[in-house]
Scaffold this motif. Sequence first.
Motif, mmCIF file in Angstrom:
data_model
loop_
_atom_site.group_PDB
_atom_site.id
_atom_site.type_symbol
_atom_site.label_atom_id
_atom_site.label_comp_id
_atom_site.label_asym_id
_atom_site.label_seq_id
_atom_site.Cartn_x
_atom_site.Cartn_y
_atom_site.Cartn_z
ATOM 1 N N TYR A 1 1.067 -1.188 -0.015
ATOM 2 C CA TYR A 1 -0.277 0.214 -0.505
ATOM 3 C C TYR A 1 0.926 1.134 0.037
ATOM 4 C CZ TYR A 1 -3.877 2.885 1.839
ATOM 5 O OH TYR A 1 -4.363 4.251 1.578
ATOM 6 N N ASN A 2 1.695 1.263 1.205
ATOM 7 C CA ASN A 2 2.911 2.551 0.787
ATOM 8 C C ASN A 2 3.321 2.980 -0.440
ATOM 9 O OD1 ASN A 2 4.280 3.861 2.756
ATOM 10 N ND2 ASN A 2 6.594 3.076 1.518
ATOM 11 N N ALA A 3 3.869 1.813 -0.892
ATOM 12 C CA ALA A 3 4.772 1.477 -2.583
ATOM 13 C C ALA A 3 3.314 2.227 -3.166
ATOM 14 C CB ALA A 3 4.904 0.133 -2.466
ATOM 15 N N GLU A 4 2.154 2.075 -3.448
ATOM 16 C CA GLU A 4 1.092 2.625 -4.128
ATOM 17 C C GLU A 4 0.798 3.940 -3.942
ATOM 18 O OE1 GLU A 4 -0.081 1.523 -6.716
ATOM 19 O OE2 GLU A 4 -2.126 3.007 -7.213
ATOM 20 N N ILE A 5 0.217 4.282 -2.770
ATOM 21 C CA ILE A 5 0.578 6.198 -2.026
ATOM 22 C C ILE A 5 1.586 7.088 -3.075
ATOM 23 C CG2 ILE A 5 -1.640 5.367 -0.229
ATOM 24 C CD1 ILE A 5 0.255 5.376 1.769
ATOM 25 N N LYS A 6 2.638 6.460 -2.570
ATOM 26 C CA LYS A 6 4.119 7.326 -3.012
ATOM 27 C C LYS A 6 4.493 7.009 -4.299
ATOM 28 C CE LYS A 6 8.284 6.762 -0.299
ATOM 29 N NZ LYS A 6 9.571 5.752 -0.130
ATOM 30 N N LYS A 7 3.563 6.138 -4.768
ATOM 31 C CA LYS A 7 3.212 6.355 -6.997
ATOM 32 C C LYS A 7 2.305 7.364 -7.135
ATOM 33 C CE LYS A 7 1.625 3.017 -8.781
ATOM 34 N NZ LYS A 7 0.924 2.830 -10.682
ATOM 35 N N ASP A 8 1.314 7.197 -6.206
ATOM 36 C CA ASP A 8 0.381 7.909 -7.208
ATOM 37 C C ASP A 8 0.836 10.238 -6.282
ATOM 38 O OD1 ASP A 8 -1.092 6.002 -8.152
ATOM 39 O OD2 ASP A 8 -2.420 5.141 -5.913
ATOM 40 N N ASN A 9 2.393 9.497 -5.502
ATOM 41 C CA ASN A 9 2.188 10.868 -5.185
ATOM 42 C C ASN A 9 1.407 11.483 -4.051
ATOM 43 O OD1 ASN A 9 4.150 13.101 -4.464
ATOM 44 N ND2 ASN A 9 3.873 14.034 -5.621
ATOM 45 N N ILE A 10 0.415 10.988 -3.692
ATOM 46 C CA ILE A 10 -0.900 11.064 -2.535
ATOM 47 C C ILE A 10 -0.301 12.627 -1.591
ATOM 48 C CG2 ILE A 10 -2.571 11.305 -1.217
ATOM 49 C CD1 ILE A 10 -2.417 8.351 -2.545
ATOM 50 N N ILE A 11 -0.260 14.031 -1.486
ATOM 51 C CA ILE A 11 -0.141 14.684 -0.577
ATOM 52 C C ILE A 11 -0.950 15.186 0.250
ATOM 53 C CG2 ILE A 11 1.274 17.068 -0.298
ATOM 54 C CD1 ILE A 11 3.226 15.205 -2.026
ATOM 55 N N TYR A 12 -0.991 14.572 1.497
ATOM 56 C CA TYR A 12 -1.455 15.308 2.592
ATOM 57 C C TYR A 12 -1.639 15.294 4.171
ATOM 58 C CZ TYR A 12 -5.580 13.899 5.909
ATOM 59 O OH TYR A 12 -6.439 13.907 6.942
ATOM 60 N N SER A 13 -1.801 16.541 4.774
ATOM 61 C CA SER A 13 -1.209 17.040 5.698
ATOM 62 C C SER A 13 -1.801 16.203 6.732
ATOM 63 C CB SER A 13 -1.309 18.634 6.056
ATOM 64 O OG SER A 13 -0.405 18.887 7.406
ATOM 65 N N TYR A 14 -1.613 15.333 7.971
ATOM 66 C CA TYR A 14 -2.333 14.697 8.566
ATOM 67 C C TYR A 14 -3.178 15.802 9.701
ATOM 68 C CZ TYR A 14 -3.882 11.356 12.791
ATOM 69 O OH TYR A 14 -4.149 10.375 14.107
ATOM 70 N N GLU B 1 -11.698 15.767 1.260
ATOM 71 C CA GLU B 1 -12.596 14.711 1.602
ATOM 72 C C GLU B 1 -11.836 13.905 -0.526
ATOM 73 O OE1 GLU B 1 -16.485 14.621 0.562
ATOM 74 O OE2 GLU B 1 -16.135 13.364 -0.906
ATOM 75 N N GLU B 2 -11.221 15.061 -0.809
ATOM 76 C CA GLU B 2 -10.550 14.996 -2.505
ATOM 77 C C GLU B 2 -9.607 13.962 -2.136
ATOM 78 O OE1 GLU B 2 -8.956 16.653 -6.175
ATOM 79 O OE2 GLU B 2 -10.551 18.127 -5.148
ATOM 80 N N ILE B 3 -8.474 14.778 -1.315
ATOM 81 C CA ILE B 3 -7.639 13.277 -1.202
ATOM 82 C C ILE B 3 -7.595 12.601 -0.194
ATOM 83 C CG2 ILE B 3 -4.935 13.753 -0.131
ATOM 84 C CD1 ILE B 3 -5.089 16.618 0.005
ATOM 85 N N ILE B 4 -8.154 12.393 0.257
ATOM 86 C CA ILE B 4 -8.515 10.341 1.859
ATOM 87 C C ILE B 4 -8.835 9.971 0.278
ATOM 88 C CG2 ILE B 4 -9.692 9.875 3.121
ATOM 89 C CD1 ILE B 4 -7.379 12.079 4.082
ATOM 90 N N THR B 5 -10.594 10.319 -0.991
ATOM 91 C CA THR B 5 -10.610 9.780 -1.976
ATOM 92 C C THR B 5 -9.384 8.604 -2.846
ATOM 93 O OG1 THR B 5 -12.489 10.966 -1.816
ATOM 94 C CG2 THR B 5 -11.772 9.060 -3.583
ATOM 95 N N LYS B 6 -7.933 9.773 -2.302
ATOM 96 C CA LYS B 6 -7.401 8.840 -3.737
ATOM 97 C C LYS B 6 -6.741 8.053 -2.330
ATOM 98 C CE LYS B 6 -6.252 13.364 -5.978
ATOM 99 N NZ LYS B 6 -5.223 14.659 -5.827
ATOM 100 N N TYR B 7 -6.177 8.014 -1.268
ATOM 101 C CA TYR B 7 -5.541 6.647 -0.379
ATOM 102 C C TYR B 7 -6.951 5.561 -0.932
ATOM 103 C CZ TYR B 7 -2.757 9.860 2.374
ATOM 104 O OH TYR B 7 -1.361 10.684 2.317
ATOM 105 N N ALA B 8 -8.359 6.271 -0.275
ATOM 106 C CA ALA B 8 -9.472 4.542 -0.749
ATOM 107 C C ALA B 8 -8.731 3.873 -2.352
ATOM 108 C CB ALA B 8 -10.674 5.447 -0.986
ATOM 109 N N ASP B 9 -9.163 4.661 -3.193
ATOM 110 C CA ASP B 9 -9.054 4.781 -4.585
ATOM 111 C C ASP B 9 -7.456 3.534 -4.549
ATOM 112 O OD1 ASP B 9 -10.633 5.975 -5.882
ATOM 113 O OD2 ASP B 9 -9.792 7.602 -6.346
ATOM 114 N N ALA B 10 -5.999 3.998 -4.037
ATOM 115 C CA ALA B 10 -4.684 3.124 -3.938
ATOM 116 C C ALA B 10 -5.108 2.242 -3.156
ATOM 117 C CB ALA B 10 -4.161 3.966 -2.858
ATOM 118 N N LEU B 11 -5.920 2.326 -1.993
ATOM 119 C CA LEU B 11 -5.888 0.261 -1.618
ATOM 120 C C LEU B 11 -7.192 -0.624 -2.624
ATOM 121 C CD1 LEU B 11 -5.889 0.358 1.931
ATOM 122 C CD2 LEU B 11 -7.951 0.485 1.876
ATOM 123 N N LYS B 12 -7.869 -0.125 -3.572
ATOM 124 C CA LYS B 12 -8.682 -0.625 -4.144
ATOM 125 C C LYS B 12 -7.572 -1.241 -4.933
ATOM 126 C CE LYS B 12 -12.212 2.332 -4.503
ATOM 127 N NZ LYS B 12 -13.658 3.126 -5.260
#
Length: 395
Positions: A336-349, A354-365
């Motif tokens: 999963y880490n490799a995928e979100i790195k590849k997608d370069n999702i930038i998020y500040s905890y 919503e748009e960014i968290i949706t990308k995390y959901a898409d990476a999981l799928k």
Amino acid sequence: MKNLLQGIRKFPLLLLTFVFAGNTFLCSCNLLKPASPEAFIEEPAVEETEIEEIEEVVSEPEEVIEEPEEIVLTWRDQIPYEEITLDGEKDHHYVADDYCYIESEKYVVFLEKDIDIPGDFITNVDAIVDELETELNVSSAPSDYTYYDVCDMTAYYGFNPWKDINIGTKIPIFLIADEEDECLISCACGDFLVLVDYAMFSEDMWNSVPGYYDSDFRTRPEYVDYSTIAHEMTHTITERNHEMSMIMTEGIADYMSREILDALADEYPSIAEAKENTYLYDNSIPEKVNGKNAERIFIADYNEIDHAQRGAEYTFGRYLCQYLDETYGDNFYSDYNAEIKKDNIIYSYGNYDEEIITKYADALKEVFGEDVFSNFGSWCVKNNALQELGGVFPY
Ligand SMILES: [Zn+2]
């Protein structure tokens, strides 16, 4: 005047020359007579020897200059406080009477006065970091993370005892003695861990603060809380690899703290003790999780819950990690880490988007399949996980 001075200057050189060149004493006696400068100049043989001697003298300092360049100062030389080592014995304790530090292979522990550290602390934390790297299948010091100087600790100490120190990729771990009873708590990010553990407050300090010794609900435990250390260390390692959503951040930390204690308890008595004394529970959740709502809840990331009521993200995330581990195998996090790195999702905890968290959901799928959320929700119903509302439940 110029010639005369040259002559006088040559006198000691010539004297030296004769001694070294083995000339007769008579020659030396002759030089002791008052003489004109020309007398010295007319001695070509002596002049040659003299030049050789000077060359030898000149060559020596060059060797001396080279030596200091080999001395390389490190961050350890900048620290005005003592380095200590522990003997590995659980029942031996070191009580700090000033700031000091302990260095290990992958981290440095910074202590303040009144910290009481057991002799096997480093042994246990070494084991936790190594086991986390194995189970997460990532490094605690990834090469693409930016490593800054040790963070400014003025907020804790009133000044910064570790100013301008750069320990490279090692993780700074601060052991805090909360002697003002400010209810400080453990926390972590990619740059450091702060650990506040009553078991590591010295007995003298504990007995000098009424808020501690005179409290009905506080006791000074006999064991170090290695469960919390594993939780916070997971935060540091995962953040160094890539930022995740709140559910995944707290979920992986909660899940790993249990996995790590289970994996190490047999070999490490102090970790076994922490495991026996750790109260495991499920936090309250606002709605039961099933195959239809799991993805929506993941994307909402429990951002609407008031901060004081937080906790649902720990439990939802922990069960999600357990499900992924059981269903997809040991590399679920690193994949999963490799995928979100590849997608370069930038998020500040903590700054929900919503748009960014949706990308995390898409990476999981992307990694675990389009039906990962519906399958997870069905797994929850089947295993009676995330089905209780409005309370805190033993797990
Ligand atoms: Zn946490």
